[in-house]
Scaffold this motif. Structure first.
Motif, short mmCIF file in Angstrom:
data_model
loop_
_atom_site.label_atom_id
_atom_site.label_comp_id
_atom_site.label_asym_id
_atom_site.label_seq_id
_atom_site.Cartn_x
_atom_site.Cartn_y
_atom_site.Cartn_z
N ASN A 263 -34.03 25.08 67.99
CA ASN A 263 -34.20 26.09 69.03
C ASN A 263 -35.68 26.26 69.40
O ASN A 263 -36.15 27.36 69.70
CB ASN A 263 -33.59 27.43 68.61
CG ASN A 263 -32.10 27.46 68.88
OD1 ASN A 263 -31.65 27.17 69.98
ND2 ASN A 263 -31.31 27.82 67.87
N LYS A 264 -36.40 25.17 69.37
CA LYS A 264 -37.81 25.08 69.76
C LYS A 264 -37.97 23.90 70.70
O LYS A 264 -37.25 22.90 70.59
CB LYS A 264 -38.70 24.87 68.54
CG LYS A 264 -38.79 26.06 67.60
CD LYS A 264 -39.66 27.15 68.21
CE LYS A 264 -39.92 28.28 67.24
NZ LYS A 264 -40.74 29.34 67.85
N ASP A 265 -38.92 24.00 71.61
CA ASP A 265 -39.22 22.89 72.52
C ASP A 265 -40.01 21.84 71.75
O ASP A 265 -41.22 21.93 71.60
CB ASP A 265 -40.02 23.39 73.72
CG ASP A 265 -40.27 22.31 74.76
OD1 ASP A 265 -39.94 21.13 74.49
OD2 ASP A 265 -40.80 22.63 75.83
N LEU A 266 -39.31 20.83 71.24
CA LEU A 266 -39.95 19.85 70.37
C LEU A 266 -40.89 18.92 71.15
O LEU A 266 -41.80 18.34 70.56
CB LEU A 266 -38.90 19.03 69.62
CG LEU A 266 -37.99 19.84 68.68
CD1 LEU A 266 -37.08 18.89 67.90
CD2 LEU A 266 -38.79 20.70 67.73
N LEU A 267 -40.65 18.75 72.43
CA LEU A 267 -41.57 17.95 73.24
C LEU A 267 -42.83 18.75 73.58
O LEU A 267 -43.87 18.17 73.88
CB LEU A 267 -40.90 17.49 74.53
CG LEU A 267 -39.66 16.60 74.38
CD1 LEU A 267 -39.12 16.23 75.75
CD2 LEU A 267 -39.99 15.34 73.58
N GLY A 268 -42.71 20.06 73.54
CA GLY A 268 -43.84 20.91 73.88
C GLY A 268 -43.99 21.16 75.36
O GLY A 268 -44.63 22.13 75.78
N ASN A 269 -43.42 20.30 76.19
CA ASN A 269 -43.52 20.43 77.64
C ASN A 269 -42.25 19.95 78.33
O ASN A 269 -42.31 19.22 79.31
CB ASN A 269 -44.73 19.66 78.16
CG ASN A 269 -44.62 18.15 77.88
OD1 ASN A 269 -43.83 17.73 77.02
ND2 ASN A 269 -45.38 17.35 78.60
N SER A 270 -41.09 20.36 77.82
CA SER A 270 -39.82 19.89 78.37
C SER A 270 -39.67 20.22 79.86
O SER A 270 -39.11 19.44 80.62
CB SER A 270 -38.64 20.50 77.60
OG SER A 270 -38.48 19.87 76.34
N ALA A 271 -40.18 21.38 80.28
CA ALA A 271 -40.08 21.75 81.70
C ALA A 271 -40.80 20.73 82.56
O ALA A 271 -40.33 20.35 83.64
CB ALA A 271 -40.66 23.14 81.92
N GLU A 272 -41.95 20.25 82.09
CA GLU A 272 -42.71 19.24 82.83
C GLU A 272 -42.01 17.89 82.79
O GLU A 272 -41.91 17.18 83.80
CB GLU A 272 -44.12 19.14 82.25
CG GLU A 272 -45.01 18.10 82.91
CD GLU A 272 -46.36 18.00 82.24
OE1 GLU A 272 -46.96 16.91 82.28
OE2 GLU A 272 -46.82 19.01 81.66
N VAL A 273 -41.49 17.53 81.62
CA VAL A 273 -40.84 16.22 81.45
C VAL A 273 -39.60 16.11 82.32
O VAL A 273 -39.36 15.10 83.00
CB VAL A 273 -40.49 15.97 79.97
CG1 VAL A 273 -39.62 14.72 79.82
CG2 VAL A 273 -41.76 15.82 79.14
N PHE A 274 -38.78 17.18 82.31
CA PHE A 274 -37.48 17.12 82.99
C PHE A 274 -37.48 17.80 84.36
O PHE A 274 -36.48 17.77 85.07
CB PHE A 274 -36.40 17.71 82.10
CG PHE A 274 -36.28 17.02 80.77
CD1 PHE A 274 -35.90 15.69 80.71
CD2 PHE A 274 -36.59 17.68 79.58
CE1 PHE A 274 -35.81 15.03 79.48
CE2 PHE A 274 -36.50 17.03 78.35
CZ PHE A 274 -36.11 15.70 78.31
N GLY A 275 -38.61 18.45 84.72
CA GLY A 275 -38.78 18.93 86.08
C GLY A 275 -38.06 20.21 86.44
O GLY A 275 -37.87 20.49 87.62
N ILE A 276 -37.64 21.00 85.44
CA ILE A 276 -36.95 22.26 85.72
C ILE A 276 -37.56 23.35 84.86
O ILE A 276 -37.63 23.21 83.63
CB ILE A 276 -35.44 22.17 85.45
CG1 ILE A 276 -34.81 21.09 86.33
CG2 ILE A 276 -34.76 23.51 85.72
CD1 ILE A 276 -33.34 20.86 86.06
N SER A 277 -38.01 24.42 85.47
CA SER A 277 -38.62 25.51 84.71
C SER A 277 -38.28 26.83 85.39
O SER A 277 -37.64 26.87 86.44
CB SER A 277 -40.14 25.33 84.64
OG SER A 277 -40.71 25.36 85.93
#
Length: 359
Positions: free
Chosen positions: A258-272
């Protein structure tokens, strides 16, 4: 007028007594499983590997949060902002569990970690998912660690979530000599009623040379109002794993952080969006030297491990990678990837770790 007022007061009194009695029931029924509980190691099938776990060979670990068999790709969950509180039907539970098991068996794992496995739940129509999985999957040994046993929750009112008991299932093609359940810190007050009885399980798998592979199955907190709780959970896990590494053992953890392991998932997948702040990165300073967080990722074709279930799955869903691994420095990571199921059977995708225990 006096009769009407008296009737209204009596009705209010009855309502207060019912609500008060229910609150007393919920808090009275609450309990936590004791720490360091020994787990029963079951023989699932007598067709495990006929060689010992050995350093220098490549193995595969798969972790998958199966969402108690409810989350087909068109499902939304009320605690995530969606509409539904239970699986669609008993048949839907069996279909989703069977699909999830088939998906992981295609990956041919040596070790398998599952989260959100119901053994008796209103939300899953009292299907024993642990027994169902054991009947379909081919591993030598398995353990089950309970992390949720809620009293009957009368919400949502039209279709209450009900009473549910669930946990984490671990499977191995090599013998597990012992296993325990470690109790994690959780919030006090009302939040403890929605945050489960968080834990991780610890499985010990011996090597011929005397070392052990210490395998951790985890599901950390999601619904918290105090961010320090999540850090305390990680600190406890890191300390436990580091102690095993110092003893000369191999330590690997997998599950739903339940943590963003990539650290920037919104940037990687384009949805925030401001409403999607529940998955925060793991602070780098928490990770001790000798351990590493491994986020499954393919730069050429990144696939998320989790979708937000506030709506059916589609191109506008918020997605993030919260499922992954921690390894000690004596474990070589060959590859870590997310297996794309299109969220067909769960709000998570399974994640894979190919690794070698360094001689």
């Amino acid at each position: 007028m006096k009769k009407l007022l008296k009737s209204l007061l009596c009705l209010l009194l009855v309502l207060v007594l019912v609500v008060g009695g229910y609150v007393a029931y919920v808090f009275g029924a609450y309990y936590r499983v004791e720490d360091r509980q020994e787990l029963e190691v079951l023989t699932v099938h007598d067709d495990g590997l006929d060689v010992a776990l050995t350093a220098g060979r490549q193995y595969r670990l798969v972790s998958y949060n199966i969402g108690f068999g409810a989350y087909s790709d068109d499902y939304s969950f009320f605690m995530d902002g969606g509409k539904e509180s239970r699986a669609r039907s008993p048949e839907a539970v069996v279909e989703n569990i069977t699909g999830a098991v088939s998906a992981v068996q295609e990956l041919d794992p040596t070790f398998l970690l599952l989260q959100e496995v119901d053994v008796d739940g209103t939300r899953s129509y009292h299907q024993d998912e642990w027994a169902l999985i054991c009947s379909q999957i081919y591993f030598l040994h398995g353990t089950f660690a309970q992390n949720y046993d809620s009293p009957y929750l009368f919400w949502p009112l039209l279709e209450p979530h009900g009473a549910n008991r669930a946990g984490q299932a671990t499977f191995s093609k090599f013998p597990i000599v012992s296993a325990i359940r470690r109790q994690l810190p959780i919030e006090d007050g009302l939040m403890k009623l929605v945050d489960c009885d968080r834990c991780y399980s610890v499985q010990r798998i011996p090597l011929p040379e005397g070392e052990e592979l210490v395998l951790y199955n985890l599901h950390l907190s999601a619904y918290t109002s105090d961010g320090t709780i999540a850090e305390e959970q990680l600190e406890m896990l890191f300390a436990d794993m580091y102690a095993e590494y110092e003893r000369g053992n191999y330590a690997i953890a997998g599950g739903d952080f339940n943590k963003d392991l990539l650290g920037n998932s919104a940037e990687v997948f384009g949805i925030s969006g401001p409403e999607y702040t529940w998955a925060q990165p793991i602070p780098a300073e928490l990770v001790p030297e000798g351990l590493a967080v491994v986020a499954p990722f393919d730069a050429a074709g990144p696939v998320p491990s989790c979708r937000n279930a506030d709506r059916p799955y589609g191109p506008d869903n918020y997605v993030v990678t919260v499922d992954g691994f921690i390894v000690s420095a004596n474990v070589e990571v060959v590859e870590a990837k997310v297996y794309d199921t299109g969220f067909r059977w769960s709000d998570h995708n399974p994640v894979c770790l190919d690794f070698i225990l360094k001689p």
